[in-house]
Design a protein around this motif. Structure first.
Motif, PDB file in Angstrom:
ATOM      1  N   GLN B 145      10.915  20.200  -3.113  1.00  0.00           N
ATOM      2  CA  GLN B 145      11.794  19.286  -2.390  1.00  0.00           C
ATOM      3  C   GLN B 145      12.610  18.437  -3.364  1.00  0.00           C
ATOM      4  OE1 GLN B 145       9.542  17.632   0.845  1.00  0.00           O
ATOM      5  NE2 GLN B 145      10.796  15.774   0.900  1.00  0.00           N
ATOM      6  N   GLN B 146      13.827  18.064  -2.944  1.00  0.00           N
ATOM      7  CA  GLN B 146      14.641  17.170  -3.773  1.00  0.00           C
ATOM      8  C   GLN B 146      13.967  15.806  -3.875  1.00  0.00           C
ATOM      9  OE1 GLN B 146      18.807  16.763  -3.437  1.00  0.00           O
ATOM     10  NE2 GLN B 146      18.922  18.720  -4.488  1.00  0.00           N
ATOM     11  N   SER B 147      13.898  15.288  -5.097  1.00  0.00           N
ATOM     12  CA  SER B 147      13.106  14.082  -5.319  1.00  0.00           C
ATOM     13  C   SER B 147      13.693  12.852  -4.641  1.00  0.00           C
ATOM     14  CB  SER B 147      12.980  13.838  -6.811  1.00  0.00           C
ATOM     15  OG  SER B 147      12.451  14.995  -7.400  1.00  0.00           O
ATOM     16  N   GLY B 148      15.024  12.866  -4.429  1.00  0.00           N
ATOM     17  CA  GLY B 148      15.645  11.727  -3.764  1.00  0.00           C
ATOM     18  C   GLY B 148      15.158  11.547  -2.334  1.00  0.00           C
ATOM     19  N   THR B 149      14.567  12.600  -1.758  1.00  0.00           N
ATOM     20  CA  THR B 149      14.120  12.514  -0.368  1.00  0.00           C
ATOM     21  C   THR B 149      12.668  12.046  -0.264  1.00  0.00           C
ATOM     22  OG1 THR B 149      13.307  14.781  -0.303  1.00  0.00           O
ATOM     23  CG2 THR B 149      15.626  14.450   0.229  1.00  0.00           C
ATOM     24  N   LEU B 150      12.004  11.809  -1.408  1.00  0.00           N
ATOM     25  CA  LEU B 150      10.600  11.384  -1.367  1.00  0.00           C
ATOM     26  C   LEU B 150      10.499   9.910  -0.989  1.00  0.00           C
ATOM     27  CD1 LEU B 150       9.188  12.980  -4.655  1.00  0.00           C
ATOM     28  CD2 LEU B 150       9.267  13.974  -2.372  1.00  0.00           C
ATOM     29  N   SER B 151       9.325   9.526  -0.499  1.00  0.00           N
ATOM     30  CA  SER B 151       9.071   8.107  -0.221  1.00  0.00           C
ATOM     31  C   SER B 151       8.880   7.365  -1.544  1.00  0.00           C
ATOM     32  CB  SER B 151       7.813   7.964   0.627  1.00  0.00           C
ATOM     33  OG  SER B 151       6.673   8.241  -0.171  1.00  0.00           O
ATOM     34  N   GLY B 152       8.900   6.040  -1.485  1.00  0.00           N
ATOM     35  CA  GLY B 152       8.751   5.233  -2.687  1.00  0.00           C
ATOM     36  C   GLY B 152       7.463   5.541  -3.438  1.00  0.00           C
ATOM     37  N   GLY B 153       6.375   5.658  -2.685  1.00  0.00           N
ATOM     38  CA  GLY B 153       5.088   5.944  -3.308  1.00  0.00           C
ATOM     39  C   GLY B 153       5.078   7.312  -3.973  1.00  0.00           C
ATOM     40  N   GLU B 154       5.654   8.277  -3.281  1.00  0.00           N
ATOM     41  CA  GLU B 154       5.716   9.630  -3.845  1.00  0.00           C
ATOM     42  C   GLU B 154       6.580   9.647  -5.102  1.00  0.00           C
ATOM     43  OE1 GLU B 154       5.183  12.051   0.394  1.00  0.00           O
ATOM     44  OE2 GLU B 154       7.177  11.552  -0.344  1.00  0.00           O
ATOM     45  N   GLN B 155       7.682   8.884  -5.075  1.00  0.00           N
ATOM     46  CA  GLN B 155       8.529   8.832  -6.259  1.00  0.00           C
ATOM     47  C   GLN B 155       7.788   8.199  -7.432  1.00  0.00           C
ATOM     48  OE1 GLN B 155      12.469   7.271  -5.757  1.00  0.00           O
ATOM     49  NE2 GLN B 155      12.980   8.712  -4.130  1.00  0.00           N
ATOM     50  N   GLN B 156       6.975   7.172  -7.141  1.00  0.00           N
ATOM     51  CA  GLN B 156       6.203   6.560  -8.214  1.00  0.00           C
ATOM     52  C   GLN B 156       5.186   7.546  -8.783  1.00  0.00           C
ATOM     53  OE1 GLN B 156       6.676   3.191  -9.476  1.00  0.00           O
ATOM     54  NE2 GLN B 156       5.688   4.411 -11.053  1.00  0.00           N
ATOM     55  N   MET B 157       4.561   8.325  -7.899  1.00  0.00           N
ATOM     56  CA  MET B 157       3.622   9.346  -8.371  1.00  0.00           C
ATOM     57  C   MET B 157       4.357  10.372  -9.223  1.00  0.00           C
ATOM     58  SD  MET B 157       1.461   9.974  -4.888  1.00  0.00           S
ATOM     59  CE  MET B 157       0.685   8.589  -4.039  1.00  0.00           C
ATOM     60  N   LEU B 158       5.551  10.744  -8.775  1.00  0.00           N
ATOM     61  CA  LEU B 158       6.331  11.720  -9.539  1.00  0.00           C
ATOM     62  C   LEU B 158       6.707  11.145 -10.901  1.00  0.00           C
ATOM     63  CD1 LEU B 158       7.769  14.376  -9.836  1.00  0.00           C
ATOM     64  CD2 LEU B 158       9.687  13.474  -8.526  1.00  0.00           C
ATOM     65  N   ALA B 159       7.100   9.878 -10.924  1.00  0.00           N
ATOM     66  CA  ALA B 159       7.494   9.270 -12.197  1.00  0.00           C
ATOM     67  C   ALA B 159       6.308   9.248 -13.168  1.00  0.00           C
ATOM     68  CB  ALA B 159       8.030   7.854 -11.961  1.00  0.00           C
ATOM     69  N   ILE B 160       5.127   8.944 -12.647  1.00  0.00           N
ATOM     70  CA  ILE B 160       3.939   8.938 -13.519  1.00  0.00           C
ATOM     71  C   ILE B 160       3.581  10.365 -13.926  1.00  0.00           C
ATOM     72  CG2 ILE B 160       1.485   8.356 -13.654  1.00  0.00           C
ATOM     73  CD1 ILE B 160       2.025   6.041 -11.723  1.00  0.00           C
ATOM     74  N   GLY B 161       3.602  11.270 -12.955  1.00  0.00           N
ATOM     75  CA  GLY B 161       3.298  12.677 -13.258  1.00  0.00           C
ATOM     76  C   GLY B 161       4.260  13.240 -14.290  1.00  0.00           C
ATOM     77  N   ARG B 162       5.520  12.878 -14.154  1.00  0.00           N
ATOM     78  CA  ARG B 162       6.532  13.348 -15.101  1.00  0.00           C
ATOM     79  C   ARG B 162       6.219  12.856 -16.505  1.00  0.00           C
ATOM     80  NH1 ARG B 162      12.534  11.223 -14.046  1.00  0.00           N
ATOM     81  NH2 ARG B 162      11.462   9.303 -14.657  1.00  0.00           N
ATOM     82  N   ALA B 163       5.815  11.587 -16.599  1.00  0.00           N
ATOM     83  CA  ALA B 163       5.475  11.056 -17.924  1.00  0.00           C
ATOM     84  C   ALA B 163       4.254  11.779 -18.503  1.00  0.00           C
ATOM     85  CB  ALA B 163       5.220   9.557 -17.839  1.00  0.00           C
ATOM     86  N   LEU B 164       3.284  12.110 -17.637  1.00  0.00           N
ATOM     87  CA  LEU B 164       2.088  12.799 -18.130  1.00  0.00           C
ATOM     88  C   LEU B 164       2.425  14.177 -18.681  1.00  0.00           C
ATOM     89  CD1 LEU B 164      -0.598  11.894 -15.445  1.00  0.00           C
ATOM     90  CD2 LEU B 164      -0.254  10.892 -17.708  1.00  0.00           C
ATOM     91  N   MET B 165       3.472  14.801 -18.120  1.00  0.00           N
ATOM     92  CA  MET B 165       3.890  16.122 -18.609  1.00  0.00           C
ATOM     93  C   MET B 165       4.289  16.068 -20.076  1.00  0.00           C
ATOM     94  SD  MET B 165       3.501  18.254 -16.163  1.00  0.00           S
ATOM     95  CE  MET B 165       4.361  19.692 -16.806  1.00  0.00           C
TER      96      MET B 165
END
Ligand SMILES: Nc1ncnc2c1ncn2[C@@H]1O[C@H](COP(=O)(O)OP(=O)(O)O)[C@@H](O)[C@H]1O
Ligand SMILES: [Mg+2]
Lengths: 316, 253
Positions: B145-165
């Motif tokens: 899914q396009q990240s702009g469509t995620l909820s705030g919490g999901e975007q925060q999880m993505l931002a953290i997950g992205r950093a872990l990568m």
């Protein structure tokens, strides 16, 4: 019907060249939020560069066979692309990067672009004696008609130009959506500071974006110069139209630039010559440029984000 | 929401200093935002950086990750001076920054955002990817899914997950709880704890002081560009001035 098809083919031929040039505007706008107004001279450089190389290798090349014609076309495309890429690379280094380093205002970039544009145009004028009508030897037998569906006359040259452009566009689309370089370009366009945090070298990415856009414009320069004539001022009108095409499709949007280019080429050729079926032109082919620019103005007034909206870069 | 073992059992903690910031000054033009602060993060620690809006927390983190250049002072990471190194090179040392406001790439998919986090590698590490998707099952559900469509919490999880990568050694988290529902905030803090348990040192910026301090080994309090308090998480939680700040009163300093 036959006239309709003739003008449709002419529109697609011109439109596919506009699309190739428009991609350069849109790519650079994506990463820099800047219209590279010297891009039309990158296109012009592609025509001269490819001419020099092809002429050096093939000479007048009379009576070439089909396979040799293919090779000449490939050679021209590659030489045009390299010429365009080199000029675009140097342009970014000389005319834009120093301004970026100093955090110059947008207006400074515009002025620098116009200066670079004049410089390149005059430089090539000086180098090539300001001839208004340099011509490639007739390698592809320009007059030769390939097919005659419904009485229309479809030429080999048109088919070569459209196929070359479409292949280049597919290649670019894959590059941007499917490779790491493409992801870096898109990330830079969406959010450069964050892209840098991920390890994207922004300067290098911008440089490569100019090279890719320059290569496409240079290849278009070869096709255009080959189909018509070429000169040091050839970039102006196609450059503005390609810019119009990029805006039409949504500046910053890659597929938008492709669609915008084709649409503009078809519209500017079909609209003034309607009704095609009756034979009598409506307002006549000399109105082509007027139609193109009226379209640009209408788009800017009624849908400034273009058909597909800004996509590669930030929302307007 | 399970209580985990205390900080001393965290693997990877050696007591050696990973990040050392000395007399740091940062300016925005004529405005001094950071006025000579010193702090450090030890290997395996969670260190909280607290302070009101505008105190300079974000500025401090941006300077550590190379987005801003310090006007004076030094930043040392793992024994190496890093101030002045641009961010795209710093990440190669293992400093990953989850910026304030998440900054996911909105027009890229979840998958592409995670791949961006691993940009410094030739290709994303599949084991790390699997681990990130384990930590954040929601991201697995939203993978294409396009990240702009995620909820705030999901975007925060993505931002953290992205950093872990990017396989961080030091993770900079800037207000990961900002604007999120309490339940999600709890999840995020639990995950921060488990990331730390995997041996990643963390510099955590928060306004949510109580939660940050109950998680952190140590904390610092910033006020208009200067450090006014420092101590262990427990000490700071008990400190009157911190308690005063909780209640929205002026910090007595
Ligand atoms: N880009 C900027 N330009 C000028 N001043 C800034 C900029 N960013 C932050 N500041 C100022 O620096 C100070 C610290 O800001 P910041 O680091 O964002 O604080 P915090 O993250 O603690 O809320 C504030 O006074 C803020 O107004
Ligand atoms: Mg902040």
């Amino acid at each position: 019907m036959s006239e309709f098809l003739n003008f449709l083919m002419l529109g697609l031929t011109r439109g596919s060249m506009y699309a190739l040039i428009a991609l350069g505007y849109t790519l650079v706008y994506g990463v820099l939020q800047l219209i590279n107004f010297a891009h039309s001279e990158v296109f012009m450089a592609g025509a001269f560069g490819s001419f020099l190389v092809v002429h050096l290798v093939v000479g007048e090349g009379e009576g070439l066979g089909g396979f040799e014609q293919l090779l000449v076309t490939l050679l021209g495309l590659v030489a045009g692309a390299i010429s365009g890429a080199v000029v675009a690379f140097v342009l970014e280094r000389v005319a834009y990067r120093p301004l970026r380093r100093r955090g110059a205002p947008k207006l400074a970039f515009l002025i620098s672009a116009i200066g670079a544009s004049f410089f390149l145009s005059q430089l090539f004028g000086k180098l090539f004696n300001r001839l208004g009508n340099n011509q490639f030897p007739d390698y592809l037998h320009k007059g030769e008609v390939l097919w005659t569906p419904f009485g229309a006359r479809i030429k080999l040259l048109q088919v070569v130009i459209i196929i070359s452009a479409v292949l280049l566009m597919i290649f670019l689309d894959r590059l941007v959506s499917g490779t790491k370089l493409g992801r870096g370009i898109r990330a830079t366009a969406e959010d450069a500071p964050t892209a840098a945090l991920m390890g994207v070298d922004i300067d290098r990415t911008i440089s490569r974006t100019f090279i890719i856009g320059g290569a496409l414009a240079g290849a278009a320069g070869f096709l255009f110069g080959y189909a018509f004539v070429f000169s040091n001022t050839m970039g102006f009108i196609p450059g503005i139209k390609a810019f119009a095409a990029a805006v039409l499709g949504g500046i910053g949007n890659i597929r938008g630039a492709m669609i915008g280019g084709l649409l503009l080429g078809v519209a500017e050729n079909l609209i003034p010559t309607a009704p095609w079926v009756g034979g009598d032109a409506w307002i006549g082919q000399e109105w082509t440029d007027v139609v193109a620019f009226v379209l640009l103005i209408l788009i800017l007034v009624f849908r400034p984000t273009g058909i597909l909206g800004e996509r590669l870069g930030r929302a307007a | 929401m399970s209580e985990q073992a205390g900080g001393s059992s965290v693997p990877g903690r050696t007591g050696s200093v990973l990040l050392d910031v000395q007399d740091l000054e940062v300016r925005y033009g004529a405005i001094a935002a950071i006025k000579g602060i010193s702090f450090h993060v030890e290997q395996g620690e969670i260190v909280a950086l607290l302070g009101a809006n505008g105190a300079g927390k974000t500025t401090t983190q941006k300077t550590v990750s190379g987005m801003l250049r310090p006007a004076a002072g030094s930043i040392t990471f793992d024994g190496q001076r890093i101030d002045g190194i641009p961010p795209h090179k710093l990440i190669d040392l293992g400093i990953c920054h989850v910026p304030e406001g998440r900054h996911v790439f909105p027009r890229m998919t979840v998958e592409e955002n995670l791949a961006m986090g691993a940009f410094r590698f030739r290709s994303p590490d599949q084991d790390v990817l699997a681990h990130v998707l384990d930590l954040f099952p929601r991201l697995k559900e939203r993978y294409g899914q396009q990240s702009g469509t995620l909820s705030g919490g999901e975007q925060q999880m993505l931002a953290i997950g992205r950093a872990l990568m990017g396989k961080p050694r030091l993770l900079l988290l800037d207000e990961p709880s900002m604007g999120l529902a309490p339940l999600i905030v709890q999840q995020i803090f639990d995950i921060v704890r488990s990331i730390n348990a995997d041996g990643v040192s963390i510099l955590l910026v928060e306004q949510n002081a109580r939660q940050a301090l109950s998680l952190a080994d140590r904390g610092y309090v910033l006020e208009t560009g200067e450090l006014v308090l420092a101590g262990s998480g427990r000490e700071l939680l008990a400190d009157d001035r911190i308690r005063a700040a909780y209640l929205g009163e002026e910090l007595a300093s």
